[in-house]
Structures are given as C-alpha cells and as structure tokens.
Design a protein around this motif. Structure first.
Motif, mmCIF file in Angstrom:
data_model
loop_
_atom_site.group_PDB
_atom_site.id
_atom_site.type_symbol
_atom_site.label_atom_id
_atom_site.label_comp_id
_atom_site.label_asym_id
_atom_site.label_seq_id
_atom_site.Cartn_x
_atom_site.Cartn_y
_atom_site.Cartn_z
ATOM 1 N N ARG A 4 1.147 -1.198 -0.056
ATOM 2 C CA ARG A 4 0.070 0.089 -0.084
ATOM 3 C C ARG A 4 0.853 1.203 0.063
ATOM 4 N N LYS A 5 0.316 2.365 -0.573
ATOM 5 C CA LYS A 5 1.002 3.663 -0.399
ATOM 6 C C LYS A 5 1.230 4.109 0.951
ATOM 7 N N LEU A 6 2.276 4.793 1.166
ATOM 8 C CA LEU A 6 2.537 5.515 2.431
ATOM 9 C C LEU A 6 1.365 6.996 2.432
ATOM 10 N N ARG A 7 0.849 6.925 3.500
ATOM 11 C CA ARG A 7 -0.200 8.037 3.878
ATOM 12 C C ARG A 7 0.639 9.278 4.506
ATOM 13 N N ALA A 8 0.550 10.313 3.690
ATOM 14 C CA ALA A 8 1.389 11.596 4.086
ATOM 15 C C ALA A 8 0.379 12.718 4.665
ATOM 16 N N LEU A 9 0.798 13.392 5.552
ATOM 17 C CA LEU A 9 0.090 14.514 6.187
ATOM 18 C C LEU A 9 1.052 15.624 5.991
ATOM 19 N N LEU A 10 0.790 16.728 5.293
ATOM 20 C CA LEU A 10 1.484 18.155 4.994
ATOM 21 C C LEU A 10 1.068 19.025 6.011
ATOM 22 N N VAL A 11 1.942 19.683 6.738
ATOM 23 C CA VAL A 11 1.745 20.685 8.034
ATOM 24 C C VAL A 11 2.648 21.904 7.602
ATOM 25 N N ASP A 12 2.004 23.127 6.950
ATOM 26 C CA ASP A 12 2.656 24.149 6.938
ATOM 27 C C ASP A 12 1.749 25.394 6.961
ATOM 28 N N ASP A 13 2.101 26.262 7.274
ATOM 29 C CA ASP A 13 1.171 27.487 7.437
ATOM 30 C C ASP A 13 1.332 28.312 6.276
ATOM 31 N N GLU A 14 2.143 27.994 5.263
ATOM 32 C CA GLU A 14 2.175 28.882 4.127
ATOM 33 C C GLU A 14 1.752 28.062 2.865
ATOM 34 N N PRO A 15 0.550 28.650 2.522
ATOM 35 C CA PRO A 15 -0.168 27.927 1.284
ATOM 36 C C PRO A 15 0.761 27.579 0.001
ATOM 37 N N VAL A 31 3.859 5.525 -4.730
ATOM 38 C CA VAL A 31 4.304 4.880 -3.248
ATOM 39 C C VAL A 31 3.707 5.909 -2.316
ATOM 40 N N LEU A 32 3.300 7.072 -2.595
ATOM 41 C CA LEU A 32 2.925 8.077 -1.538
ATOM 42 C C LEU A 32 1.628 8.562 -1.881
ATOM 43 N N GLU A 33 0.776 8.736 -0.765
ATOM 44 C CA GLU A 33 -0.568 9.483 -1.025
ATOM 45 C C GLU A 33 -0.693 10.623 -0.063
ATOM 46 N N ILE A 34 -1.113 11.632 -0.517
ATOM 47 C CA ILE A 34 -1.353 12.805 0.343
ATOM 48 C C ILE A 34 -2.785 12.645 0.847
ATOM 49 N N VAL A 35 -2.837 12.561 2.346
ATOM 50 C CA VAL A 35 -4.171 12.316 2.888
ATOM 51 C C VAL A 35 -4.584 13.601 3.284
#
Length: 247
Positions: A4-15, A31-35
C-alpha cells in the motif's frame, strides 16, 4: 499482495509552500498518497488522530506551536520529515528521531532521497506507529544539548534531576546541564521503573543520587541530591517517595 502507499500529512502555514511540496511529491504518487494538508499544530493533531498518517511532512515555524514541540508531544509519533527554512533545529529534530530534515526551498532530488529513506525504513504492508514509549535502561546512552549547542552523550544513570523548562525539560547530570525538547511527562513514561520518582509537578529526581531527606512543612520533604541540589517533595508524593526508599 501489492504494497500500500504511504499516507502523508503535510503541515505548513504557508499555502504556497504546501502547494509546492504537493507538486514535488506528485512525482512519487505510485508510493505515496497525500491524505491531508494542515496549516497549524491544532489542526494537525486532529488530522493525525483522524487520518492516522504514516508520515508527516512538518514545518517548524507554525503559528500556534513549533513543529518541534508538536512532534515531542506525540507519543507514539508517526514518522516525521521536517521541512523548514531553519537549519538550527536539526539537532533537536534528530534527537526526536525525525526521519529526515529538508531545507526550503525543497530540492526535488533531496526530496527523492527522503522518500527513499521512508520506503526503506519499514514494511508498509503491516505498518505500526513508531513506539517511543519503550522504557530506557540505566546503562543506555542518550543525546542531549546545552544552550551553547554542545552535544552531550550520557548514560541514563547519570541523570540526577529533570525539571520543566518552557516547552521542554532541563536535565541535570554529573557533568553539567542540558535540555530535551520532550515534555517532562513524555520523558517520565520512558524512565526506568523504581529508579526515578516525581517529586512535584515540575521535577523528577533519581533515587540513586539522593543523599539526604528531611521532613519539611505541611507534610512535605526536603531532599538533597548529589551536588547539594535541594528539591522539595510535595505532600502528595511524599508517601510514594518514602516507600521507594524503605526496606
């Protein structure tokens, strides 16, 4: 069975930074999915609980809390890759077992290397969160740093006193004083059983370094540890303290 793909969370206050990182990570969509994408630590905590990401791409300068403090408070924590414009926090990041530390603007090749590290770090078919709760042993050695950015490698048994210092913890040991970005409560959960005891809401002492104990006012105790440091044990903790030191 396909991994399965890696589930990734992005955290940054700059859009714009989030958008650019999403674009770069798009090259690794196989290989990676932004959730999820968050702009502060409060939203990130909620998203971590709800989405259970495998990895967080985390900025350090967030509007409500530093990324370092956020990671230190997660126990157990998902894998973290810091993405920041500041290189001076790298020591703290790796003390917290961050997987990687990327500097902005993020280079595509450097990001590819980070993703490769993530893929090599474990079996994605049976993922489990990184367990930072394993009790330490007295002989184990840990990294700490002081206010002059000097690194210390010490055995857990050298620690005499731990106390709250801002968002982290001040550690007093035989050769000096250093700091940890982790909270006192998080550290307490990893200390060897029966070797350390909480004296009050802000301090923990090592029983092996206790030299004198005296009754004090209102049921409290005054404890002197190696180096002549005096610590006051609260009335609530006094019984537990004397039980640990009794035959």
């Amino acid at each position: 069975m396909a991994e399965r793909k890696l589930r990734a969370l992005l955290v940054d206050d700059e859009p714009l930074a989030n958008a650019e990182l999403q674009r770069l990570l798009g090259a690794h969509h196989d290989v990676l999915e932004i959730v999820g994408v968050c702009e502060d630590a409060t939203a990130a905590r909620e998203a971590i609980d709800r989405l259970l990401p495998d990895v967080i791409f985390l900025d350090i300068a967030l509007p409500d809390e530093s990324g370092i403090a956020l990671m230190a408070s997660l126990d157990p924590a998902p894998t973290v890759v810091f993405v920041t414009a500041f290189n001076e926090h790298a020591v703290q990041a790796f003390e917290l077992s961050a997987e990687d530390y990327l500097l902005k603007p993020v280079n595509a090749l450097r990001l590819e290397q980070a993703v490769a590290r993530l893929l090599a770090s474990g079996d994605r078919s049976t993922p489990e969160p990184r367990d930072l709760r394993r009790p330490l042993r007295l002989h184990e050695r840990i990294f700490l740093h002081d206010t002059n950015a000097r690194l210390w490698l010490i055995a857990v048994g050298e620690i005499k006193l731990l106390e709250v210092a801002g968002e982290g913890t001040r550690v007093v040991f035989g050769r000096g004083t250093a700091n940890s970005p982790r909270s006192l409560r998080a550290i307490e959960q990893r200390l060897p059983e029966h070797a350390f005891i909480r004296a009050n809401r802000t301090q923990i002492i090592a029983l092996s370094h206790v030299r004198e104990v005296h009754p004090w006012f209102v049921g409290r105790l005054k404890v002197t540890i190696d180096g002549g440091i005096e610590v006051f044990v609260s009335r609530r903790q006094a019984r537990a303290f004397t039980n640990e030191l009794s035959l």
